[in-house]
Design an enzyme around this catalytic site. Structure first.
Site, PDB file in Angstrom:
ATOM      1  N   GLU A 102       0.869  -1.040   0.110  1.00 50.92           N
ATOM      2  CA  GLU A 102       0.130   0.050   0.186  1.00 50.92           C
ATOM      3  C   GLU A 102       1.053   1.224   0.136  1.00 50.92           C
ATOM      4  OE1 GLU A 102      -2.932  -0.619  -0.526  1.00 50.92           O
ATOM      5  OE2 GLU A 102      -3.271  -2.521   0.077  1.00 50.92           O
TER       6      GLU A 102
ATOM      7  N   CYS B 227      -2.437   8.718   3.203  1.00 54.08           N
ATOM      8  CA  CYS B 227      -1.949   8.395   2.003  1.00 54.08           C
ATOM      9  C   CYS B 227      -3.015   8.553   0.913  1.00 54.08           C
ATOM     10  CB  CYS B 227      -1.704   6.594   2.284  1.00 54.08           C
ATOM     11  SG  CYS B 227      -2.925   5.679   2.675  1.00 54.08           S
TER      12      CYS B 227
END
Length: 464
Positions: free
Chosen positions: A214, A248
């Site tokens: 990720e 993020c």
């Protein structure tokens, strides 16, 4: 070397425990998930204090909203759906092989390793653990060395709520993290930057360890000409300046019709003033994590200024005993060659770029690296359909930001530069499971007719 030997010993302990219980019952898995929820629910104040200590200042509401709430929600979702996820699935059998039957069994992988980042040190370490525990795996977590107070608290509480062979938290520095990534896990999940993600993937490849990465990226927010500017500004401001932009999936930059750019700037001013009436002094506005982050962000902003970009600071800088609060800041029309447009911002700077129209914004997104998320503010069904068909991203949100992450039934993960693989909900359960194919031959069957010597008439009959 000592770290590597100690980590290997802990991994072997978990492997041995898994071998003794290779398919935990639903009751056992639900019990482990309940321990994870209790560990978070009963100690939420300590968690908030530890994160606050690591950041210098983290808004308590943001910790509850982004660290505690998602974890408790994910545990509840997994416990409710666990028996269905565990149930074997039927698979169709070609008529030539009938009356045989086929099933797909969802089998635990073994021991799952998780390397967590610093920006959300509790939730991004433990949310993947929810899926792994639901799948019946053992879990070992390496939290970030940048958040020592949170990491030590997690290790202490994990030892209290779990046996070490069920879930273990390993603290240590960057060398420990490298040794951790080199362990022969049955699956390894990493959340962090693309640069470190590549290193993790290389280390895992030596053991043929499957990885989920990720990695974030430059998440765009497109504001179409039919969007309500006030609404778009509020939702973008929320997503951008939650945790001071250290998210993020935060909106990294905004693409908007050039004619509407001045009005959008004013709408953003109003949104920031409404959210943080005391500016960066507000308890609801968080600090940056670490001095390197401040230096990096100030460097890219200075470069943008030096190249003639208009920079609009919507507050004052504030130095703390530990950490710094940098204000929400707009950078107008930076060119593509500047660092602020070459790398993920991951902070409170928001580039705002005027484009010709929605089609130009969509083309820009489609021709760039695939982001972890994509936000679009439009009520036009045709535009939404074109965006879904002509772009790639980990996730898409229309008329809002961030909240897809709070839906446990939606897979969360990137594509291309923003990562590989997804977890959360059933997608996470499958990520940390082996889908084992099982073929059950009937006692009386005709497949023996397919043995040699082969009969041409039979091959023609079967269409072979």
């Amino acid at each position: 070397m000592a770290d590597a030997r100690a980590l290997q010993a802990r991994l072997e302990q978990q492997r041995h425990a898994f071998a003794a219980e290779p398919f935990p019952s639903a009751e056992t898995r639900r019990d482990r998930l309940a321990h994870l929820a209790d560990m978070t629910r009963h100690h939420r104040d300590e968690i908030s204090q530890a994160i606050h200590q690591d950041f210098g200042h983290r808004a308590e509401a943001e910790t509850r909203l982004a660290e505690v709430f998602p974890l408790l929600q994910a545990v509840g979702h997994a416990r409710r759906h666990l028996k269905d996820w565990m149930r074997p699935r039927r698979a169709g059998v070609p008529w030539r092989l009938q009356p045989a039957r086929a099933r797909i069994y969802r089998q635990p992988l073994g021991v799952v390793g998780i390397i967590a980042p610093a920006n959300y040190p509790w939730s991004l370490a433990l949310l993947p653990a929810v899926d792994a525990l639901a799948a019946g795996d053992r879990v070992m977590i390496k939290p970030s060395e940048q958040t020592p107070a949170t990491s030590e608290l997690m290790a202490k509480l994990a030892a209290r709520y779990f046996d070490g062979d069920e879930l273990r938290v390993v603290t240590g520095d960057a060398d420990t993290a490298r040794a951790f990534a080199a362990l022969p896990f049955d699956h390894l999940l990493f959340t962090g930057s693309p640069r470190v993600g590549r290193e993790v993937a290389k280390a895992a490849a030596a053991n043929l360890t499957p990885v989920t990465l990720e990695l974030g990226g430059k998440t765009p927010a497109i504001v179409a000409d039919d969007a309500d500017l006030s609404h778009a500004a509020r939702r973008i401001a929320f997503g951008k300046w939650l945790n001071a932009g250290q998210t993020c999936i935060a909106p990294d930059h905004v693409l908007i019709d050039a004619a509407r750019l001045p009005a959008f700037i004013e709408a953003i001013r109003g949104a920031v003033k409404g959210f943080y009436p005391d500016g960066t002094a507000s308890n609801d506005y968080s600090a940056l994590l670490g001095e390197p982050a401040r230096q990096r962000l100030e460097g890219v902003l200075d470069e943008a200024r030096d190249h003639g970009c208009r920079v609009i600071e919507l507050g004052e800088r504030q130095s703390l005993n530990q950490g710094t609060k940098l204000p929400p800041t707009l950078v107008i029309d930076p060119t593509a060659n500047l660092a602020i447009m070459q790398e993920e911002v991951f902070g409170p700077w928001l580039p705002v770029i005027g484009v010709r129209d929605f089609d130009a914004a969509l083309a820009r997104v489609a021709n760039g690296p695939s982001p972890l998320a994509l936000y679009a503010f439009t009520d036009d069904p045709a535009r939404r359909r074109r965006l879904l068909e002509q772009s790639r991203s980990g996730g898409v949100v229309f008329n809002d930001t961030l909240w897809h992450y709070a839906v446990p039934a939606l897979p969360f993960g990137g594509i291309g530069e923003s990562g590989m693989g997804a977890y959360q909900g059933e997608a996470g359960f499958l990520r940390f499971s082996h889908q084992r194919s099982v073929f059950l031959q009937a006692r009386h069957n005709a497949v023996g007719l397919l043995n040699p010597p082969y009969r041409k008439w039979l091959m023609r009959l079967l269409g072979l």
